[in-house]
Write an enzyme that holds these catalytic residues in place. Structure first.
Site, mmCIF file in Angstrom:
data_model
loop_
_atom_site.group_PDB
_atom_site.id
_atom_site.type_symbol
_atom_site.label_atom_id
_atom_site.label_comp_id
_atom_site.label_asym_id
_atom_site.label_seq_id
_atom_site.Cartn_x
_atom_site.Cartn_y
_atom_site.Cartn_z
ATOM 1 N N ASP A 274 25.973 26.470 53.699
ATOM 2 C CA ASP A 274 27.496 26.878 53.620
ATOM 3 C C ASP A 274 27.067 28.543 53.214
ATOM 4 O O ASP A 274 26.329 28.732 52.319
ATOM 5 C CB ASP A 274 28.410 26.247 52.339
ATOM 6 C CG ASP A 274 29.425 26.453 52.299
ATOM 7 O OD1 ASP A 274 30.197 27.138 53.089
ATOM 8 O OD2 ASP A 274 29.840 26.651 51.528
ATOM 9 N N ASP B 28 30.047 30.187 51.398
ATOM 10 C CA ASP B 28 31.250 30.026 49.642
ATOM 11 C C ASP B 28 31.059 28.623 49.087
ATOM 12 O O ASP B 28 31.554 27.705 49.182
ATOM 13 C CB ASP B 28 32.919 30.588 50.596
ATOM 14 C CG ASP B 28 33.151 31.971 50.931
ATOM 15 O OD1 ASP B 28 33.670 32.121 51.725
ATOM 16 O OD2 ASP B 28 32.707 32.385 50.523
ATOM 17 N N GLU C 288 33.575 33.014 45.076
ATOM 18 C CA GLU C 288 35.612 32.236 44.467
ATOM 19 C C GLU C 288 35.950 32.818 43.268
ATOM 20 O O GLU C 288 36.879 34.162 43.720
ATOM 21 C CB GLU C 288 35.596 30.886 44.758
ATOM 22 C CG GLU C 288 35.650 29.976 46.504
ATOM 23 C CD GLU C 288 36.035 31.010 47.319
ATOM 24 O OE1 GLU C 288 35.855 30.553 48.592
ATOM 25 O OE2 GLU C 288 37.238 30.967 47.078
ATOM 26 N N GLY D 69 40.677 28.297 53.904
ATOM 27 C CA GLY D 69 40.858 29.790 55.240
ATOM 28 C C GLY D 69 41.659 30.500 54.086
ATOM 29 O O GLY D 69 43.102 30.265 53.689
ATOM 30 N N GLY D 70 41.616 31.776 54.351
ATOM 31 C CA GLY D 70 42.562 32.675 53.293
ATOM 32 C C GLY D 70 43.893 32.872 53.691
ATOM 33 O O GLY D 70 44.759 32.731 52.531
ATOM 34 N N HIS E 238 46.270 38.570 54.427
ATOM 35 C CA HIS E 238 44.952 38.583 54.282
ATOM 36 C C HIS E 238 44.410 39.625 55.215
ATOM 37 O O HIS E 238 43.077 39.238 55.107
ATOM 38 C CB HIS E 238 44.650 37.175 55.680
ATOM 39 C CG HIS E 238 44.169 36.657 55.470
ATOM 40 N ND1 HIS E 238 42.256 36.349 56.523
ATOM 41 C CD2 HIS E 238 42.821 36.418 54.142
ATOM 42 C CE1 HIS E 238 41.646 35.664 55.993
ATOM 43 N NE2 HIS E 238 41.675 35.506 54.623
ATOM 44 N N LYS F 160 43.268 42.031 52.139
ATOM 45 C CA LYS F 160 42.442 40.753 51.263
ATOM 46 C C LYS F 160 40.961 41.186 51.925
ATOM 47 O O LYS F 160 39.950 41.530 51.119
ATOM 48 C CB LYS F 160 42.603 39.530 51.072
ATOM 49 C CG LYS F 160 41.992 38.408 50.530
ATOM 50 C CD LYS F 160 40.629 38.122 51.171
ATOM 51 C CE LYS F 160 39.842 37.154 50.344
ATOM 52 N NZ LYS F 160 38.477 37.125 50.977
ATOM 53 N N THR G 281 33.550 28.878 56.525
ATOM 54 C CA THR G 281 35.450 29.527 56.937
ATOM 55 C C THR G 281 35.477 30.654 57.180
ATOM 56 O O THR G 281 36.393 31.134 57.115
ATOM 57 C CB THR G 281 36.299 28.241 55.877
ATOM 58 O OG1 THR G 281 35.851 27.213 55.938
ATOM 59 C CG2 THR G 281 37.745 28.908 55.682
HETATM 60 C C1 XBP Z 1 35.401 29.081 52.045
HETATM 61 C C2 XBP Z 1 37.030 29.296 51.960
HETATM 62 C C3 XBP Z 1 37.617 30.569 52.614
HETATM 63 C C4 XBP Z 1 37.304 31.622 51.531
HETATM 64 C C5 XBP Z 1 37.927 32.752 51.589
HETATM 65 O O1 XBP Z 1 34.436 28.664 52.800
HETATM 66 O O2 XBP Z 1 37.795 28.412 52.409
HETATM 67 O O3 XBP Z 1 38.507 30.817 53.252
HETATM 68 O O4 XBP Z 1 37.612 31.131 50.581
HETATM 69 O O5 XBP Z 1 37.417 33.894 52.694
HETATM 70 P P1 XBP Z 1 33.612 27.660 52.674
HETATM 71 P P2 XBP Z 1 38.787 34.039 53.811
HETATM 72 O O6 XBP Z 1 33.186 27.911 51.612
HETATM 73 O O7 XBP Z 1 33.192 26.744 53.742
HETATM 74 O O8 XBP Z 1 32.040 28.981 53.236
HETATM 75 O O9 XBP Z 1 39.473 34.952 52.810
HETATM 76 O O10 XBP Z 1 37.878 35.183 54.545
HETATM 77 O O11 XBP Z 1 39.119 32.451 54.344
HETATM 78 MG MG MG Z 2 31.889 26.237 49.840
#
Ligand code: XBP
Ligand code: MG
Length: 228
Positions: A8, A10, A17, A51-52, A76, A79, A117
């Site tokens: 993964d 993030d 985050e 998903g942002g 978005h 962003k 994501t």
């Molecule tokens: C984490 C998420 C992402 C990020 C923001 O994804 O849910 O939406 O918070 O990125 P993961 P975006 O932990 O599965 O990598 O704004 O590009 O969605």
């Molecule tokens: Mg994650």
């Protein structure tokens, strides 16, 4: 050692985050003249929405604007451009111990995939920075799937593109939704929690840790013990 590992992004490869994505969202709201600002605690709750774009849409629906989905897509995009700029400037550091794990995986010939994501626009430069260009053979982003985590699609696509069996593959995640996506795709999963996910329901995780390098360094061999 496992045949392959799917990582993964993030919260796992890096703590993106709180000081990364959250700040980019707030800066995008300001660019669009929106009276919206996510503080650290509230953002942690919003992470339940993966998903942002969907996260922004949910917040806009609550404000009563007339086209929340359309405006969310526009905000978005801003962003994503802002966060991509932060990544390209080297603003996101890997979690302590993550580079050592990746070095071990590569030294042991373990194949590496990524299932996230996040949007490819910033994921690709972040992976170049954190893993090194070409280290991840397969990169599945939010752009590539119809359903985001906790749906297993991203992990299923990664397995198919790696052409490996789920039974020989270990996922590394940080959160409840990510864990559930990997488990639903049949992968044994190791969870390395962070401040936002320490209290998540992590039922089903083969191993739960608070860090990659404490109390000891996570290794390719230890990931292999996650395979039943
Ligand atoms: C984490 C998420 C992402 C990020 C923001 O994804 O849910 O939406 O918070 O990125 P993961 P975006 O932990 O599965 O990598 O704004 O590009 O969605
Ligand atoms: Mg994650």
């Amino acid at each position: 050692v496992p045949e392959a590992v799917v990582l993964d992004v993030d919260g796992t490869l890096a703590d993106t985050e709180r000081d990364g994505h959250r700040v980019a969202f707030n800066d995008a709201f300001a660019v669009h003249g929106l009276d919206l600002r996510w503080d650290v605690e509230h953002y942690g709750e919003l992470l339940a929405i993966t998903g942002g774009r969907r996260r922004i849409a949910a917040a806009l629906r609550a404000t009563g604007v007339d086209d929340p989905d359309g405006l969310a897509a526009e905000v978005h995009r801003t962003k994503t451009a802002l966060f991509t700029d932060v990544v390209r400037r080297g603003g996101i550091a890997p979690r302590p111990g993550l580079p050592a794990l990746v070095d071990d995986l590569r030294a042991r010939g373990v194949r590496i995939g990524v299932a996230t994501t996040g949007r490819r626009a910033w994921v690709e430069p972040l992976l170049d920075h954190l893993l090194g260009p070409g280290t991840a053979e397969v990169v599945v982003c939010g752009d590539d799937v119809a359903a985001l985590k906790p749906d297993p699609e991203a992990y299923r696509v990664a397995l198919a593109r790696l052409a490996v069996d789920a039974a020989a593959t270990v996922a590394v995640e940080d959160s409840g939704p990510g864990l559930r996506a990997a488990l639903a795709a049949g992968l044994a999963t190791v969870v390395v929690t962070n401040d936002y996910t320490a209290d998540h329901d992590l039922t089903g995780a083969a191993i739960v840790r608070e860090a990659f390098d404490a109390p000891d360094q996570l290794t390719a061999d230890e990931l292999g013990t996650a395979l039943v």
